[in-house]
Write a protein that holds these residues in place. Structure first.
Motif, mmCIF file in Angstrom:
data_model
loop_
_atom_site.group_PDB
_atom_site.id
_atom_site.type_symbol
_atom_site.label_atom_id
_atom_site.label_comp_id
_atom_site.label_asym_id
_atom_site.label_seq_id
_atom_site.Cartn_x
_atom_site.Cartn_y
_atom_site.Cartn_z
ATOM 1 N N PHE A 83 0.929 -1.234 0.000
ATOM 2 C CA PHE A 83 -0.098 0.037 0.026
ATOM 3 C C PHE A 83 0.852 1.043 -0.024
ATOM 4 N N ARG A 84 0.494 2.217 -1.017
ATOM 5 C CA ARG A 84 1.516 3.429 -0.899
ATOM 6 C C ARG A 84 0.614 4.679 -1.191
ATOM 7 N N ASN A 85 1.480 5.695 -0.919
ATOM 8 C CA ASN A 85 1.001 7.138 -1.392
ATOM 9 C C ASN A 85 2.137 7.347 -2.385
ATOM 10 N N ARG A 86 3.034 8.339 -1.929
ATOM 11 C CA ARG A 86 4.532 8.566 -2.759
ATOM 12 C C ARG A 86 5.229 7.423 -2.407
ATOM 13 N N TYR A 87 5.059 6.946 -1.146
ATOM 14 C CA TYR A 87 6.063 5.900 -1.073
ATOM 15 C C TYR A 87 5.192 4.850 -0.286
ATOM 16 N N GLY A 88 5.777 3.654 -0.036
ATOM 17 C CA GLY A 88 5.091 2.349 0.479
ATOM 18 C C GLY A 88 5.028 2.679 2.116
ATOM 19 N N PHE A 89 3.917 2.467 2.598
ATOM 20 C CA PHE A 89 3.914 2.675 4.094
ATOM 21 C C PHE A 89 3.053 1.364 4.757
ATOM 22 N N ALA A 90 2.676 0.456 4.002
ATOM 23 C CA ALA A 90 2.238 -0.661 4.729
ATOM 24 C C ALA A 90 2.217 -1.831 3.527
ATOM 25 N N SER A 91 2.081 -3.088 4.143
ATOM 26 C CA SER A 91 1.979 -4.179 3.291
ATOM 27 C C SER A 91 1.310 -5.199 3.935
ATOM 28 N N ALA A 92 0.769 -6.271 2.966
ATOM 29 C CA ALA A 92 0.011 -7.277 3.492
ATOM 30 C C ALA A 92 0.815 -8.598 2.894
ATOM 31 N N SER A 93 1.148 -9.829 3.707
ATOM 32 C CA SER A 93 1.716 -10.899 3.036
ATOM 33 C C SER A 93 1.135 -12.048 3.864
ATOM 34 N N LEU A 94 1.182 -13.261 3.066
ATOM 35 C CA LEU A 94 0.992 -14.490 3.616
ATOM 36 C C LEU A 94 1.994 -15.381 4.106
ATOM 37 N N PRO A 95 2.149 -16.003 5.210
ATOM 38 C CA PRO A 95 3.006 -16.760 5.641
ATOM 39 C C PRO A 95 3.780 -17.638 4.614
ATOM 40 N N TRP A 96 5.088 -17.482 4.457
ATOM 41 C CA TRP A 96 5.632 -18.360 3.436
ATOM 42 C C TRP A 96 6.660 -19.583 4.277
ATOM 43 N N ARG A 97 6.587 -19.461 5.500
ATOM 44 C CA ARG A 97 7.433 -20.636 6.053
ATOM 45 C C ARG A 97 6.785 -20.766 7.629
ATOM 46 N N ARG A 98 6.826 -21.857 8.071
ATOM 47 C CA ARG A 98 6.222 -21.897 9.508
ATOM 48 C C ARG A 98 7.284 -21.529 10.667
ATOM 49 N N VAL A 99 6.595 -20.356 11.441
ATOM 50 C CA VAL A 99 7.247 -19.931 12.521
ATOM 51 C C VAL A 99 7.028 -20.339 13.868
ATOM 52 N N LYS A 100 7.923 -20.900 14.539
ATOM 53 C CA LYS A 100 7.415 -21.594 15.841
ATOM 54 C C LYS A 100 6.716 -20.748 16.803
ATOM 55 N N ASP A 127 5.765 -0.578 21.264
ATOM 56 C CA ASP A 127 5.710 -1.641 22.491
ATOM 57 C C ASP A 127 4.476 -2.081 22.693
ATOM 58 N N ASP A 128 3.816 -3.252 22.053
ATOM 59 C CA ASP A 128 2.366 -3.659 22.164
ATOM 60 C C ASP A 128 2.665 -5.308 22.003
ATOM 61 N N PRO A 129 1.708 -6.014 22.798
ATOM 62 C CA PRO A 129 1.552 -7.710 22.727
ATOM 63 C C PRO A 129 1.220 -7.819 21.152
ATOM 64 N N ARG A 130 0.612 -6.905 20.376
ATOM 65 C CA ARG A 130 0.130 -7.332 19.004
ATOM 66 C C ARG A 130 1.340 -7.353 17.896
ATOM 67 N N ILE A 131 2.500 -6.833 18.371
ATOM 68 C CA ILE A 131 3.274 -6.556 17.542
ATOM 69 C C ILE A 131 4.189 -8.034 17.418
ATOM 70 N N ALA A 132 4.294 -8.537 16.516
ATOM 71 C CA ALA A 132 4.956 -10.048 16.557
ATOM 72 C C ALA A 132 6.351 -9.892 16.388
ATOM 73 N N GLN A 133 6.523 -8.761 15.828
ATOM 74 C CA GLN A 133 8.156 -8.569 15.242
ATOM 75 C C GLN A 133 8.511 -7.202 15.168
ATOM 76 N N ALA A 134 9.391 -6.428 15.633
ATOM 77 C CA ALA A 134 9.826 -5.139 15.108
ATOM 78 C C ALA A 134 11.329 -5.194 14.714
ATOM 79 N N TRP A 184 3.858 -19.300 16.008
ATOM 80 C CA TRP A 184 2.771 -18.687 15.185
ATOM 81 C C TRP A 184 1.773 -19.500 14.458
ATOM 82 N N PRO A 185 0.513 -18.983 14.351
ATOM 83 C CA PRO A 185 -0.632 -19.782 13.650
ATOM 84 C C PRO A 185 -0.038 -20.169 12.479
#
Length: 127
Positions: free
Chosen positions: A47-64, A82-89, A66-67
């Motif tokens: 998703f972009r305006n002049r620049y990309g600001f967000a993206s959506a992807s599907l899992p490409w490999r299993r992560v221990k 800093d939020d429990p919903r952030i899986a990775q930063a 993670w669903p």
């Protein structure tokens, strides 16, 4: 309201259960940002305006721990959230944090997530 491009629908062939999650995210972003650009790549939809600001992807490999099925929503900010919903930063560049959130249901595309993406939108605009 823009109809989905066939490439967007095709992106979810391997994981059709995530299409309603994406549809809600896309609908919310299209309503919030009239200038929204959507680019479908091999591994992600950006998703972009002049620049990309967000993206959506599907899992490409299993992560221990993670669903098996989720929509990975990623966005960049000038700070680390800093939020429990952030899986990775990760900080690929100084003061540029990429955050990843696992979204499994359309209901999880909520005010909090959209507020973070809005911050990412304005952060990208300011480049």
């Amino acid at each position: 309201k823009r109809p989905m491009h066939p490439d967007e629908l095709l992106f979810f062939d391997k994981m059709p259960a995530m299409l309603p999650v994406y549809a809600r995210l896309r609908g919310q972003l299209a309503a919030a940002y009239p200038d929204l650009g959507i680019r479908v790549g091999k591994s992600q939809i950006s998703f972009r305006n002049r620049y990309g600001f967000a993206s959506a992807s599907l899992p490409w490999r299993r992560v221990k721990g993670w669903p098996a099925e989720y929509l990975l929503v990623s966005f960049g900010l000038a700070r680390r959230l800093d939020d429990p919903r952030i899986a990775q930063a990760v900080e690929p560049y100084p003061n540029r944090w990429t955050h990843h959130v696992l979204v499994q249901t359309p209901e999880e595309v909520d005010e909090t997530l959209l507020r973070w993406i809005d911050e990412a939108y304005w952060f990208a605009q300011a480049k």
